[in-house]
Design a protein around this motif. Structure first.
Motif, PDB file in Angstrom:
ATOM      1  N   LYS A 211      37.359  25.302  28.154  1.00 35.28           N
ATOM      2  CA  LYS A 211      38.050  26.580  28.408  1.00 35.28           C
ATOM      3  C   LYS A 211      38.745  27.065  27.139  1.00 35.28           C
TER       4      LYS A 211
ATOM      5  N   GLN B 248      30.186  35.213  44.701  1.00 30.01           N
ATOM      6  CA  GLN B 248      31.548  35.513  44.239  1.00 30.01           C
ATOM      7  C   GLN B 248      32.284  36.387  45.272  1.00 30.01           C
TER       8      GLN B 248
ATOM      9  N   GLY C 203      40.141  38.462  34.358  1.00 23.01           N
ATOM     10  CA  GLY C 203      40.055  39.209  33.104  1.00 23.01           C
ATOM     11  C   GLY C 203      39.147  40.424  33.287  1.00 23.01           C
TER      12      GLY C 203
ATOM     13  N   LYS D  15      33.593  39.727  23.120  1.00 24.27           N
ATOM     14  CA  LYS D  15      34.667  38.955  23.768  1.00 24.27           C
ATOM     15  C   LYS D  15      34.508  37.466  23.467  1.00 24.27           C
TER      16      LYS D  15
HETATM   17  P1  TYM Z   1      34.798  32.451  34.136  1.00 22.34           P
HETATM   18  O1  TYM Z   1      34.878  31.007  34.483  1.00 22.34           O
HETATM   19  O2  TYM Z   1      33.766  32.888  33.163  1.00 22.34           O
HETATM   20  O3  TYM Z   1      36.177  32.938  33.551  1.00 22.34           O
HETATM   21  C1  TYM Z   1      37.393  32.613  34.194  1.00 22.34           C
HETATM   22  C2  TYM Z   1      38.382  33.726  33.985  1.00 22.34           C
HETATM   23  O4  TYM Z   1      38.620  33.941  32.592  1.00 22.34           O
HETATM   24  C3  TYM Z   1      38.544  35.333  32.298  1.00 22.34           C
HETATM   25  N1  TYM Z   1      38.046  35.498  30.910  1.00 22.34           N
HETATM   26  C4  TYM Z   1      38.678  36.227  29.977  1.00 22.34           C
HETATM   27  N2  TYM Z   1      39.838  36.921  29.987  1.00 22.34           N
HETATM   28  C5  TYM Z   1      40.210  37.543  28.840  1.00 22.34           C
HETATM   29  N3  TYM Z   1      39.482  37.492  27.682  1.00 22.34           N
HETATM   30  C6  TYM Z   1      38.325  36.814  27.633  1.00 22.34           C
HETATM   31  N4  TYM Z   1      37.622  36.767  26.483  1.00 22.34           N
HETATM   32  C7  TYM Z   1      37.861  36.141  28.810  1.00 22.34           C
HETATM   33  N5  TYM Z   1      36.780  35.373  29.098  1.00 22.34           N
HETATM   34  C8  TYM Z   1      36.916  34.996  30.394  1.00 22.34           C
HETATM   35  C9  TYM Z   1      37.556  35.876  33.316  1.00 22.34           C
HETATM   36  O5  TYM Z   1      37.707  37.261  33.500  1.00 22.34           O
HETATM   37  C10 TYM Z   1      37.901  35.084  34.550  1.00 22.34           C
HETATM   38  O6  TYM Z   1      38.951  35.689  35.265  1.00 22.34           O
HETATM   39  N6  TYM Z   1      32.486  34.709  37.915  1.00 22.34           N
HETATM   40  C11 TYM Z   1      33.761  34.153  37.507  1.00 22.34           C
HETATM   41  C12 TYM Z   1      34.275  33.031  38.386  1.00 22.34           C
HETATM   42  C13 TYM Z   1      34.424  33.369  39.824  1.00 22.34           C
HETATM   43  C14 TYM Z   1      35.445  34.182  40.403  1.00 22.34           C
HETATM   44  C15 TYM Z   1      35.191  34.150  41.821  1.00 22.34           C
HETATM   45  C16 TYM Z   1      36.507  34.926  39.886  1.00 22.34           C
HETATM   46  C17 TYM Z   1      33.656  32.916  40.849  1.00 22.34           C
HETATM   47  N7  TYM Z   1      34.119  33.365  42.037  1.00 22.34           N
HETATM   48  C18 TYM Z   1      36.015  34.856  42.707  1.00 22.34           C
HETATM   49  C19 TYM Z   1      37.324  35.626  40.794  1.00 22.34           C
HETATM   50  C20 TYM Z   1      37.068  35.593  42.176  1.00 22.34           C
HETATM   51  C21 TYM Z   1      33.588  33.593  36.101  1.00 22.34           C
HETATM   52  O7  TYM Z   1      32.507  33.309  35.659  1.00 22.34           O
HETATM   53  O8  TYM Z   1      34.722  33.337  35.462  1.00 22.34           O
END
Ligand code: TYM
Length: 340
Positions: free
Chosen positions: A13, A129, A144, A195
């Protein structure tokens, strides 16, 4: 108020995950009933190693607790530990438009990146999701900026479900996203037009939550900045703007305050040093707690299991209603309801 969010147990992460999501998870756990889900079922939509996946779930559990999630104040669990997510995903497929899934940015990007197999799971990913959140009738979803499209689809799916099956009732809650004002899109330090991300960033441009202070300082020192020397946010200065936002979050002040504080700086070098120091300070306690927490896998497993048991109680109730209105099973609940 019920809050839900998910996070993938893939890769290490990074600062984007930490600022855009994990920090919000921690603050939101006191705003209502919070559920946080480690989405291992999403992780299997691309090529992966089963043993590594299991380990990564523990890594992420330890990291989230180290960052401040408290299993006594929230439900922290594995997605695959609550069978209702997969079941609701299938049921919601019946109210999801295929063309919309094919047009989703993430599907288009990830399917191009797959060398061997573009799985059907990758296409259905956003429906799972949606099921994650809708299974709990959650009101708010801290995420995010990159999750906006997924949240919009989720809201449409919930609305369409209610229209088709609700008979005037809101069987599913249409959730709101909670995207932070500052830090919703942390950019790659080597290419601030992209990003920061687990899959597509360079290691040099990605600050990991568990990076040592030396590594953090090196990455910020080498961060790509822009022409000129003024420390202000502007679309022409994506590198400097990114550093200002990161520093603002790490110091818990506004970006305007950072600009004012940096007005007498000698150049971008000062901004890089200040940001590296503030980020190191912010992440050091997380790294220290992580080492101790990660060592006790049994405890981590117990936390996930207990979280799943509590989550199942809520999700099972929603699923009973969903099956009922969809005409699946004997319809016991509806009969119960009609008894005066
Ligand atoms: P994931 O695991 O890729 O990312 C987790 C969270 O981190 C945020 N994020 C960021 N925020 C700011 N700047 C960045 N560069 C950045 N990269 C990642 C993401 O917006 C996220 O909030 N599909 C989702 C996981 C998921 C989910 C859900 C989220 C599955 N079910 C239900 C909300 C509700 C994902 O791949 O997140």
């Amino acid at each position: 108020m019920r809050i839900f969010s998910g996070i993938q147990p893939t890769g290490t992460k990074h600062l984007g995950n930490y600022i855009g999501a994990i920090q919000q998870f921690v603050t939101h756990q006191d705003r209502g009933e919070a559920l946080y889900c480690i989405v291992d079922l999403h992780a299997i939509t691309v090529a992966y190693d089963p043993r590594e996946l299991r380990r990564s779930v523990y890594d992420l559990t330890a990291l989230l607790i180290a960052a401040g999630l408290d299993p006594a104040r929230c439900m922290l669990f594995r997605q695959s530990g609550v069978p209702q997510h997969a079941e609701l995903c299938w049921l919601l497929c019946s109210v999801t438009e295929l063309g919309r899934l094919q047009r989703m940015h993430q599907f288009r990007d990830k399917s191009v990146a797959q060398r061997e197999l573009v799985s059907a799971g990758l296409l259905v990913y956003p429906v799972l999701q949606a099921a994650d959140v809708l299974a709990y009738r959650a009101h708010e979803v801290p995420v995010g900026e990159d999750q906006r499209e997924h949240l919009e689809l989720m809201r449409d799916v919930a609305r369409r479900f209610n229209q088709r099956f609700g008979d005037g009732e809101e069987v599913l809650v249409v959730p709101e996203h909670r995207i932070p004002e500052i830090g919703a899109r942390i950019m790659d330090l080597q290419d601030p037009t992209r990003k920061m991300s687990t899959t597509s960033s360079s290691v040099e441009g990605t600050v990991y939550v568990l990076d040592e202070p030396d590594a953090i300082s090196k990455k910020f020192r080498r961060a790509v900045t822009d022409s000129g020397s003024e420390i202000v946010r502007s679309p022409e200065k994506p590198g400097v703007s990114n550093l200002i936002e990161i520093l603002a979050v790490a110091r818990q002040v506004s970006p305007e305050q950072v600009e004012a504080d940096m007005a007498s700086a000698r150049g971008y070098g000062d901004l890089k040093v200040a940001t590296a120091e503030a980020v190191s300070e912010m992440l050091a306690p997380v790294r220290e707690r992580y080492v101790e927490l990660r060592a006790d896998e049994q405890r981590l497993e117990a936390i996930l299991r207990e979280g799943a048991q509590r989550a199942i109680e809520i999700a099972a109730d929603t699923l009973a209603d969903v099956r009922d209105v969809m005409g699946l099973g004997p319809g016991a609940k509806r009969r119960e309801r009609s008894v005066p």
